[in-house]
Design a protein around this motif. Sequence first.
Motif, PDB file in Angstrom:
ATOM      1  N   ARG A 123      40.729  54.543  43.776  1.00  0.00           N
ATOM      2  CA  ARG A 123      40.782  53.972  42.412  1.00  0.00           C
ATOM      3  C   ARG A 123      41.822  54.717  41.586  1.00  0.00           C
ATOM      4  O   ARG A 123      42.594  54.102  40.837  1.00  0.00           O
ATOM      5  N   GLN A 126      45.275  53.691  42.530  1.00  0.00           N
ATOM      6  CA  GLN A 126      45.645  52.403  41.941  1.00  0.00           C
ATOM      7  C   GLN A 126      46.010  52.573  40.471  1.00  0.00           C
ATOM      8  O   GLN A 126      46.948  51.956  39.976  1.00  0.00           O
ATOM      9  N   ARG A 131      49.348  50.162  42.732  1.00  0.00           N
ATOM     10  CA  ARG A 131      49.273  49.528  44.035  1.00  0.00           C
ATOM     11  C   ARG A 131      48.093  50.174  44.727  1.00  0.00           C
ATOM     12  O   ARG A 131      47.669  51.259  44.358  1.00  0.00           O
ATOM     13  N   SER A 132      47.610  49.533  45.786  1.00  0.00           N
ATOM     14  CA  SER A 132      46.498  50.158  46.503  1.00  0.00           C
ATOM     15  C   SER A 132      47.039  51.137  47.544  1.00  0.00           C
ATOM     16  O   SER A 132      48.168  50.994  48.018  1.00  0.00           O
ATOM     17  N   GLU A 134      46.008  51.329  50.505  1.00  0.00           N
ATOM     18  CA  GLU A 134      46.154  50.552  51.746  1.00  0.00           C
ATOM     19  C   GLU A 134      47.525  49.899  51.841  1.00  0.00           C
ATOM     20  O   GLU A 134      48.163  49.933  52.907  1.00  0.00           O
ATOM     21  N   GLU A 135      47.990  49.287  50.748  1.00  0.00           N
ATOM     22  CA  GLU A 135      49.260  48.564  50.871  1.00  0.00           C
ATOM     23  C   GLU A 135      50.427  49.530  51.038  1.00  0.00           C
ATOM     24  O   GLU A 135      51.370  49.230  51.771  1.00  0.00           O
ATOM     25  N   SER A 154      40.815  52.453  54.654  1.00  0.00           N
ATOM     26  CA  SER A 154      40.121  51.335  54.012  1.00  0.00           C
ATOM     27  C   SER A 154      38.610  51.433  54.117  1.00  0.00           C
ATOM     28  O   SER A 154      37.896  51.052  53.199  1.00  0.00           O
ATOM     29  N   VAL A 155      38.129  51.916  55.227  1.00  0.00           N
ATOM     30  CA  VAL A 155      36.704  51.794  55.545  1.00  0.00           C
ATOM     31  C   VAL A 155      35.804  52.456  54.509  1.00  0.00           C
ATOM     32  O   VAL A 155      36.137  53.499  53.950  1.00  0.00           O
TER      33      VAL A 155
ATOM     34  N   ASP B 140      35.710  45.001  43.331  1.00  0.00           N
ATOM     35  CA  ASP B 140      34.460  45.704  43.022  1.00  0.00           C
ATOM     36  C   ASP B 140      33.233  44.864  43.370  1.00  0.00           C
ATOM     37  O   ASP B 140      32.216  45.399  43.801  1.00  0.00           O
ATOM     38  N   LEU B 143      32.907  45.198  47.043  1.00  0.00           N
ATOM     39  CA  LEU B 143      32.474  46.557  47.361  1.00  0.00           C
ATOM     40  C   LEU B 143      30.965  46.677  47.168  1.00  0.00           C
ATOM     41  O   LEU B 143      30.254  47.297  47.966  1.00  0.00           O
ATOM     42  N   ARG B 146      29.304  45.297  50.038  1.00  0.00           N
ATOM     43  CA  ARG B 146      29.366  46.211  51.178  1.00  0.00           C
ATOM     44  C   ARG B 146      28.301  47.293  51.061  1.00  0.00           C
ATOM     45  O   ARG B 146      27.680  47.687  52.056  1.00  0.00           O
ATOM     46  N   VAL B 174      38.503  42.167  59.991  1.00  0.00           N
ATOM     47  CA  VAL B 174      38.149  43.540  59.654  1.00  0.00           C
ATOM     48  C   VAL B 174      39.025  44.022  58.502  1.00  0.00           C
ATOM     49  O   VAL B 174      38.551  44.673  57.568  1.00  0.00           O
ATOM     50  N   SER B 178      37.618  45.190  54.764  1.00  0.00           N
ATOM     51  CA  SER B 178      37.735  46.615  54.460  1.00  0.00           C
ATOM     52  C   SER B 178      38.573  46.902  53.235  1.00  0.00           C
ATOM     53  O   SER B 178      38.349  47.900  52.558  1.00  0.00           O
ATOM     54  N   THR B 179      39.558  46.066  52.983  1.00  0.00           N
ATOM     55  CA  THR B 179      40.545  46.441  51.981  1.00  0.00           C
ATOM     56  C   THR B 179      39.963  46.480  50.572  1.00  0.00           C
ATOM     57  O   THR B 179      39.067  45.709  50.237  1.00  0.00           O
ATOM     58  N   TYR B 180      40.454  47.406  49.777  1.00  0.00           N
ATOM     59  CA  TYR B 180      40.039  47.501  48.370  1.00  0.00           C
ATOM     60  C   TYR B 180      41.304  47.207  47.564  1.00  0.00           C
ATOM     61  O   TYR B 180      42.090  48.102  47.247  1.00  0.00           O
ATOM     62  N   ARG B 181      41.498  45.923  47.281  1.00  0.00           N
ATOM     63  CA  ARG B 181      42.774  45.497  46.711  1.00  0.00           C
ATOM     64  C   ARG B 181      42.969  45.962  45.284  1.00  0.00           C
ATOM     65  O   ARG B 181      42.027  46.028  44.489  1.00  0.00           O
ATOM     66  N   TYR B 182      44.213  46.234  44.933  1.00  0.00           N
ATOM     67  CA  TYR B 182      44.599  46.478  43.546  1.00  0.00           C
ATOM     68  C   TYR B 182      44.403  45.171  42.793  1.00  0.00           C
ATOM     69  O   TYR B 182      44.834  44.117  43.246  1.00  0.00           O
ATOM     70  N   THR B 223      46.763  43.287  52.596  1.00  0.00           N
ATOM     71  CA  THR B 223      46.805  44.461  51.733  1.00  0.00           C
ATOM     72  C   THR B 223      47.326  44.185  50.324  1.00  0.00           C
ATOM     73  O   THR B 223      46.951  44.893  49.394  1.00  0.00           O
ATOM     74  N   ARG B 224      48.170  43.203  50.143  1.00  0.00           N
ATOM     75  CA  ARG B 224      48.763  42.978  48.825  1.00  0.00           C
ATOM     76  C   ARG B 224      47.743  42.459  47.819  1.00  0.00           C
ATOM     77  O   ARG B 224      46.768  41.801  48.187  1.00  0.00           O
ATOM     78  N   SER B 225      48.013  42.708  46.548  1.00  0.00           N
ATOM     79  CA  SER B 225      47.076  42.282  45.504  1.00  0.00           C
ATOM     80  C   SER B 225      47.123  40.763  45.339  1.00  0.00           C
ATOM     81  O   SER B 225      48.073  40.116  45.782  1.00  0.00           O
TER      82      SER B 225
END
Lengths: 328, 341
Positions: A123, A126, A131-132, A134-135, A154-155, B140, B143, B146, B174, B178-182, B223-225
Amino acid sequence: MATLLAPEDFSPGEDAMALNKAFEGWGTDEKTIIWILGHRNADQRKQIRLAYQEIYLEDLIKKLKYELSGDFERAVCHWILDPVEREAVLAYEAIIKNYRPDYRVILETALTKSAEELLTVKRTYQFLYKRSLEEDVASHTAGDMRKFLVAVVSVYRYEGEEIEEEVAHSEANILGDEIQGGGGSGGGCGGGALKGAEEIIRILSTRSKPQLLATFNYYKQIHGTSITKSLGGDPADEFSAALRAAIQCIKNPKRYLQKVVSHSMNRVGTEEDALSRVIVTRAEKDLKEMKDVYLEKTGRSLDDAVASETTGDYKAFLLTLLGNQDYF
Amino acid sequence: MAERKKTTILVIGGKKLNKEGEKIMTSPEECEALRKAFSGTHGVEEKSMLEILVKCNPADLTTFRKKSPYIFLDDECCFEKWDPFHMKSLEIEFLRFQRAVIQQTMHPWERDALLVRKSLEEKPPLYNLLIELACTRTSDEFLGARKAFQCLYSESVEEFVAVRVEGFQRRLLVALVSTYRYEGMRIDEAAIELECQKLGRAIKTDKKNEIENDDEVLRILTTRSKHYLKTIHKCYKKNYDSNLDEDLDDIQMLRDTVNCLCAPPIYFSKILVAAMSVCPTEQEKEALTRVIVTRTDVDMKDIAEEFNRKFGAPLIERIEATALGNYRDFLVALVKRGMAN
């Protein structure tokens, strides 16, 4: 336990003024900077930053970056950050700054934390970089390394203690198939290319830590050798090295970090970034236990090793964080 | 506002007799209404049952059974037997309202966690449901699902999904769960142009299995927002004069991914059309409840507009023509509230 020694009473305003005085004039009074900042915990450092901003209308970090240089500057500027912010910044620097991302930092960021802690880092990342994590990891890596690192950051791992023995047993076999596939069966020095990576990535990046520890134990029972030994020691094979690092980090984070530190001082020249990173990030957590592990494994105290491998203000700063009171 | 047609109840004055000479209380119209009440594909008409059924004496019921060959079988037995298949269907239809109420009242995290579980435990698996959950919820919100999943099942969503799929499906699903996007609006215009070209090259020139194995396509989509991807969608249209999701028509999972991330109303309206089509599967029917309940307070207005465009009639009208009873009233009220938001 932490190695940092910080007083209970302090005045953020006085500290800010003392720091400003240290910046004045021709040179910089590094000793004062080390003496103050090296003896303040995260909360105190935050207050000092705020006080400095209020009094001098300047960002203390910018000032430090300007006044200091080299490894010393990098260590101090990382140290002064709030711990979560620091993790995000270290991850960012590891991904973006170099030609090749430093996978060890990414793995440390992801695997030495609880699921909630990692989430907080993501968080913050970001918030800082829009950006995240992950990206950024994904767009700077490729192939199996990308799949692995992105999955690991990511997990949101399950944190319960339950273990499914059957699953651990069967996954130990699956891992054996993928790792041993290079040429011939049996353990030993491995070193052959992995037969595949899909299952090893799945297992390492989705299973809970207790489940993985059970799987590693079964692996050793079934194949007669530890999983890290099976993965071989070919330094040119970065992906296998990353897998080994991840497994070691999961098995025993303190021992893994002690190895990072040993390694950083093992070569011709010292890998200061790695050394600083571990000391700075663990000084307020468990550096004391790591010092014990270091002594046990190398026969030498970490303080002595740092004292002989580093110099100048950088050395003084690290030793201060290690809990030395009298090195000046 | 369209008025719901009320079931007319004829008051029977005086005594009526059937051909056996027994007293009957219901008219042919009422019989028909009762048959309809029992034969819905989306719910049951409780009102008819309450008002008409209670008046039926044994003679009425015999007539009703004899005149309802699709509900009661007139075979070698000397009585009209309930068709077991129809009885089973009726059980499901009676429960439809109950399930809608439970979904509506459930915490969204629990609801989504249960849906994730269901998506891969059903046979055949419902990959589009999993994609829907991972891509139409905010970072969120998902999440939270999850976390709820871990509480309910003592394992993570990632491990649950990873072990049940393989190959391309594993790489896509998967990553999506899993991803937590912006979730912000900041984007890098230069990177978008570059990635749009990557997508275009892959989609326009490669075969289906090559696209599935294309790491870059997967990276960009997983992965991208969302704002980033919506901008890529626009850029793609500008560069190639076609829609990204339509160009991915061959690979349903990627098409659903793009729609769920860039334009959920398009995806949801498609689901609603299928749910209220002539012969929907039970999975498709359940989606009607799910979409209405989960999107009322999000984008119901857009979904209704898209539905109208796709189907050629307003959503509320279609629900009123397809569903029955309390279930129908429940859905219509939710849609109305969503459209007023």
